[in-house]
Design a protein around this motif. Structure first.
Motif, PDB file in Angstrom:
ATOM      1  N   LYS A   1      43.995 -43.832 -33.476  1.00 25.53           N
ATOM      2  CA  LYS A   1      42.920 -44.600 -34.100  1.00 25.53           C
ATOM      3  C   LYS A   1      42.081 -45.378 -33.090  1.00 25.53           C
ATOM      4  CE  LYS A   1      43.512 -44.838 -38.829  1.00 25.53           C
ATOM      5  NZ  LYS A   1      44.254 -45.464 -39.908  1.00 25.53           N
ATOM      6  N   SER A   2      42.663 -45.677 -31.934  1.00 24.02           N
ATOM      7  CA  SER A   2      41.921 -46.501 -30.977  1.00 24.02           C
ATOM      8  C   SER A   2      40.718 -45.754 -30.414  1.00 24.02           C
ATOM      9  CB  SER A   2      42.847 -46.936 -29.845  1.00 24.02           C
ATOM     10  OG  SER A   2      43.385 -45.798 -29.217  1.00 24.02           O
ATOM     11  N   ASN A  11      35.948 -40.772 -22.269  1.00 18.24           N
ATOM     12  CA  ASN A  11      35.385 -39.456 -22.583  1.00 18.24           C
ATOM     13  C   ASN A  11      36.093 -38.788 -23.749  1.00 18.24           C
ATOM     14  OD1 ASN A  11      37.695 -39.214 -21.168  1.00 18.24           O
ATOM     15  ND2 ASN A  11      37.030 -37.500 -19.900  1.00 18.24           N
ATOM     16  N   LYS A  12      37.081 -39.477 -24.314  1.00 17.16           N
ATOM     17  CA  LYS A  12      37.774 -38.897 -25.464  1.00 17.16           C
ATOM     18  C   LYS A  12      37.319 -39.530 -26.770  1.00 17.16           C
ATOM     19  CE  LYS A  12      42.020 -38.071 -22.889  1.00 17.16           C
ATOM     20  NZ  LYS A  12      43.296 -38.749 -22.653  1.00 17.16           N
ATOM     21  N   MET A  13      36.292 -40.314 -26.689  1.00 21.46           N
ATOM     22  CA  MET A  13      35.837 -41.054 -27.859  1.00 21.46           C
ATOM     23  C   MET A  13      35.494 -40.114 -29.027  1.00 21.46           C
ATOM     24  SD  MET A  13      32.529 -43.397 -27.876  1.00 21.46           S
ATOM     25  CE  MET A  13      32.189 -44.556 -29.142  1.00 21.46           C
ATOM     26  N   VAL A  14      35.945 -40.490 -30.196  1.00 17.76           N
ATOM     27  CA  VAL A  14      35.685 -39.697 -31.396  1.00 17.76           C
ATOM     28  C   VAL A  14      34.841 -40.536 -32.349  1.00 17.76           C
ATOM     29  CG1 VAL A  14      36.714 -38.499 -33.352  1.00 17.76           C
ATOM     30  CG2 VAL A  14      37.887 -38.513 -31.170  1.00 17.76           C
ATOM     31  N   ILE A  15      33.796 -39.920 -32.866  1.00 16.19           N
ATOM     32  CA  ILE A  15      33.000 -40.591 -33.883  1.00 16.19           C
ATOM     33  C   ILE A  15      33.360 -39.969 -35.225  1.00 16.19           C
ATOM     34  CG2 ILE A  15      30.691 -41.137 -34.696  1.00 16.19           C
ATOM     35  CD1 ILE A  15      31.032 -42.357 -32.061  1.00 16.19           C
ATOM     36  N   SER A  16      33.864 -40.786 -36.108  1.00 18.22           N
ATOM     37  CA  SER A  16      34.182 -40.281 -37.438  1.00 18.22           C
ATOM     38  C   SER A  16      32.994 -40.539 -38.350  1.00 18.22           C
ATOM     39  CB  SER A  16      35.426 -40.973 -37.970  1.00 18.22           C
ATOM     40  OG  SER A  16      35.696 -40.533 -39.267  1.00 18.22           O
ATOM     41  N   LEU A  17      32.470 -39.477 -38.903  1.00 14.69           N
ATOM     42  CA  LEU A  17      31.313 -39.591 -39.790  1.00 14.69           C
ATOM     43  C   LEU A  17      31.812 -39.574 -41.229  1.00 14.69           C
ATOM     44  CD1 LEU A  17      28.940 -37.038 -38.053  1.00 14.69           C
ATOM     45  CD2 LEU A  17      28.751 -39.489 -37.991  1.00 14.69           C
ATOM     46  N   ARG A  18      31.721 -40.723 -41.863  1.00 10.03           N
ATOM     47  CA  ARG A  18      32.129 -40.777 -43.270  1.00 10.03           C
ATOM     48  C   ARG A  18      30.853 -40.752 -44.095  1.00 10.03           C
ATOM     49  NH1 ARG A  18      37.309 -43.856 -44.453  1.00 10.03           N
ATOM     50  NH2 ARG A  18      37.842 -41.701 -44.856  1.00 10.03           N
ATOM     51  N   LEU A  55      23.668 -39.032 -31.553  1.00 11.31           N
ATOM     52  CA  LEU A  55      24.978 -38.970 -30.912  1.00 11.31           C
ATOM     53  C   LEU A  55      24.935 -38.045 -29.701  1.00 11.31           C
ATOM     54  CD1 LEU A  55      27.398 -38.789 -33.961  1.00 11.31           C
ATOM     55  CD2 LEU A  55      27.019 -40.706 -32.443  1.00 11.31           C
ATOM     56  N   ARG A  56      24.174 -36.952 -29.824  1.00  6.90           N
ATOM     57  CA  ARG A  56      24.040 -36.060 -28.667  1.00  6.90           C
ATOM     58  C   ARG A  56      23.380 -36.798 -27.515  1.00  6.90           C
ATOM     59  NH1 ARG A  56      20.983 -30.721 -30.070  1.00  6.90           N
ATOM     60  NH2 ARG A  56      21.429 -30.277 -27.895  1.00  6.90           N
ATOM     61  N   LYS A  57      22.344 -37.570 -27.841  1.00 10.29           N
ATOM     62  CA  LYS A  57      21.658 -38.306 -26.780  1.00 10.29           C
ATOM     63  C   LYS A  57      22.581 -39.328 -26.148  1.00 10.29           C
ATOM     64  CE  LYS A  57      16.878 -37.852 -28.197  1.00 10.29           C
ATOM     65  NZ  LYS A  57      16.552 -38.053 -29.617  1.00 10.29           N
ATOM     66  N   ALA A  58      23.447 -39.913 -26.961  1.00 10.29           N
ATOM     67  CA  ALA A  58      24.365 -40.924 -26.441  1.00 10.29           C
ATOM     68  C   ALA A  58      25.602 -40.306 -25.801  1.00 10.29           C
ATOM     69  CB  ALA A  58      24.776 -41.865 -27.568  1.00 10.29           C
ATOM     70  N   LYS A  59      25.635 -38.978 -25.752  1.00 11.79           N
ATOM     71  CA  LYS A  59      26.754 -38.223 -25.177  1.00 11.79           C
ATOM     72  C   LYS A  59      28.085 -38.495 -25.868  1.00 11.79           C
ATOM     73  CE  LYS A  59      24.908 -37.267 -20.644  1.00 11.79           C
ATOM     74  NZ  LYS A  59      23.663 -38.077 -20.642  1.00 11.79           N
ATOM     75  N   ALA A  60      28.030 -38.797 -27.150  1.00 12.68           N
ATOM     76  CA  ALA A  60      29.262 -38.886 -27.927  1.00 12.68           C
ATOM     77  C   ALA A  60      29.379 -37.577 -28.684  1.00 12.68           C
ATOM     78  CB  ALA A  60      29.209 -40.063 -28.887  1.00 12.68           C
ATOM     79  N   LEU A  61      30.074 -36.617 -28.075  1.00 14.50           N
ATOM     80  CA  LEU A  61      29.993 -35.258 -28.592  1.00 14.50           C
ATOM     81  C   LEU A  61      31.145 -34.872 -29.506  1.00 14.50           C
ATOM     82  CD1 LEU A  61      28.740 -33.459 -25.377  1.00 14.50           C
ATOM     83  CD2 LEU A  61      27.410 -34.262 -27.292  1.00 14.50           C
ATOM     84  N   ILE A  62      32.227 -35.609 -29.449  1.00 15.55           N
ATOM     85  CA  ILE A  62      33.341 -35.272 -30.335  1.00 15.55           C
ATOM     86  C   ILE A  62      33.127 -35.992 -31.652  1.00 15.55           C
ATOM     87  CG2 ILE A  62      35.832 -35.158 -30.591  1.00 15.55           C
ATOM     88  CD1 ILE A  62      36.011 -35.646 -27.576  1.00 15.55           C
ATOM     89  N   ILE A  63      32.902 -35.231 -32.694  1.00 13.71           N
ATOM     90  CA  ILE A  63      32.694 -35.879 -33.980  1.00 13.71           C
ATOM     91  C   ILE A  63      33.689 -35.334 -34.987  1.00 13.71           C
ATOM     92  CG2 ILE A  63      30.258 -36.413 -33.674  1.00 13.71           C
ATOM     93  CD1 ILE A  63      29.675 -33.929 -35.384  1.00 13.71           C
ATOM     94  N   ASN A  64      33.917 -36.106 -36.001  1.00 11.62           N
ATOM     95  CA  ASN A  64      34.821 -35.697 -37.052  1.00 11.62           C
ATOM     96  C   ASN A  64      34.127 -35.911 -38.382  1.00 11.62           C
ATOM     97  OD1 ASN A  64      37.006 -36.416 -39.149  1.00 11.62           O
ATOM     98  ND2 ASN A  64      38.122 -35.398 -37.524  1.00 11.62           N
ATOM     99  N   TYR A  65      33.910 -34.819 -39.095  1.00 13.34           N
ATOM    100  CA  TYR A  65      33.346 -34.959 -40.435  1.00 13.34           C
ATOM    101  C   TYR A  65      34.480 -35.364 -41.359  1.00 13.34           C
ATOM    102  CZ  TYR A  65      29.461 -32.140 -38.650  1.00 13.34           C
ATOM    103  OH  TYR A  65      28.412 -31.655 -37.936  1.00 13.34           O
ATOM    104  N   SER A  66      34.483 -36.592 -41.764  1.00 13.73           N
ATOM    105  CA  SER A  66      35.573 -37.081 -42.585  1.00 13.73           C
ATOM    106  C   SER A  66      35.582 -36.380 -43.931  1.00 13.73           C
ATOM    107  CB  SER A  66      35.411 -38.581 -42.767  1.00 13.73           C
ATOM    108  OG  SER A  66      36.573 -39.104 -43.317  1.00 13.73           O
TER     109      SER A  66
END
Lengths: 198, 164
Positions: free
Chosen positions: B60-61, B119-126, B143-154
């Motif tokens: 979760k962190s 670099n392992k940051m995950v963005i959870s999209l609810r 998110l692409r521009k911010a280089k947060a590429l790992i996303i999770n479609y909740s």
């Protein structure tokens, strides 16, 4: 004593949220560098075009009105191309290394040689498509690839793909190998800004 | 026989309840320990879609949350009923392009993470299942521009058509 404990117990029972976060994890494509010319020519037969319009209807390979529950089978057929149909993707012979001795179906050095599909899925949606539809389409595409991976894993290693433990180095190598054979090639074209996914 | 007939008609014997507090306390401690208080209040209505291929989110962190949905009923009078974006606990008006706000959010979340996990940051999209994709695409571009590429479609697990 028990009364107070009861009171606290009920409070915590009510306040507890036990929801575990679940979802579909995907990787977004990085924004290409400015000087990078990002035009890869892909043969037409190697692309499965999935379009979703503003009223949540699908168009797959130029056929309008595909139902979402048909999509998984279409995708699986697309990636395997069992009859070597000239309209379905090409295959290339590839070698993938698995841990030696991990499967009786592989030669002793653990190298798998076989056909790997060159197929790519192109997913495109309208800005008015609802998110629920979009995600169920994504889900079907992911389900198709997961099923193929799972079938391969069962055939060669007699195990469910999901049961492979990433912290075990041998099983992680198996997982990486299977991922190389069945790639999750989904490219999403975003309106106005088309980005490829590798 | 008199011995046996005496116990008849006396009713059930009382259950010894002296260990009841112990049991209750045990349950209490279990719930106290397992409880995670909701850290952020969600201002938007989110009913995530149900799909079959869900995976659990570990660690979760590493996860930051972005909510997209229509404002909850009590806030409708303030914000109207157009879809809005909530970044952790901040509501963002999406009349304009939310790109900058989303990027700032990602940067500040990344700032708060340990150096080796950035670099392992995950963005959870609810995201509510009725939201049009336009908003979602805007957020994805940001998110692409911010280089947060790992996303999770909740999404929640759909058990209804498991046999398919």
């Amino acid at each position: 004593m028990a009364d107070i404990a009861f009171l606290l117990l009920i409070f915590f029972l009510v306040a507890t949220t036990m929801d575990i976060d679940t979802g579909i994890t995907r990787l977004l494509p990085p924004i290409p560098e400015k000087d990078q010319v990002d035009q890869v020519q892909i043969n037409k037969r190697n692309i499965l075009v999935v379009l979703i319009n503003r009223t949540n209807q699908l168009m797959v390979r130029g056929e309008f009105g595909t139902r979402i529950d048909e999509l998984k089978d279409i995708t699986m057929e697309f990636f395997t191309n069992p009859g070597n149909n000239p309209d379905l993707p090409e295959k290339e012979i590839k070698e993938v290394n698995f841990p030696p001795g991990s499967s009786t179906l592989l030669p002793a050095d653990g190298v798998w040689r076989g056909n790997v599909s060159k197929g790519v899925i192109s997913l495109q949606n309208d800005r008015s498509t609802t998110y629920g539809t979009y995600l169920s389409v994504q889900n079907e595409l992911v389900a198709a690839v997961n099923t193929l991976r799972n079938d391969f894993c069962k055939q060669y290693f007699d195990k469910e793909y999901d049961e492979l433990n990433e912290s075990n180095p041998i099983e992680k190598d198996i997982k990486d190998g299977i991922r190389k054979i069945y790639k999750m090639n989904i490219s999403e074209a975003i309106p106005k800004d088309i980005g490829g996914r590798k | 026989m008199a011995k046996f007939s005496r116990t008849k008609g006396k009713g059930a014997p009382k259950i010894n309840t002296s260990s009841l507090p112990d049991i209750i306390f045990m349950l209490l401690f279990f719930f106290m320990v397992s409880t995670t208080m909701r850290e952020t209040e969600v201002f938007v209505k989110v009913k995530v879609p149900e799909v079959t291929e869900v995976k659990k989110l570990e660690q979760k962190s590493l996860v930051s949350y972005i909510y997209i949905g229509r404002p909850s009923r009590s806030l409708e009078s303030v914000y109207g009923s157009e879809p809005m974006i909530q970044l952790n606990d901040k509501l963002v008006n999406v009349e304009g392009i939310p790109a900058d706000e989303v990027q700032d959010f990602v940067l500040s979340e990344r700032e708060a993470m340990a150096e080796d996990q950035k670099n392992k940051m995950v963005i959870s999209l609810r995201i509510d299942s009725d939201i049009p994709m336009g908003k979602v695409d805007d957020v994805k571009q940001a998110l692409r521009k911010a280089k947060a590429l790992i996303i999770n479609y909740s999404a929640r697990k759909d058990y209804s058509n498991k046999g398919r």
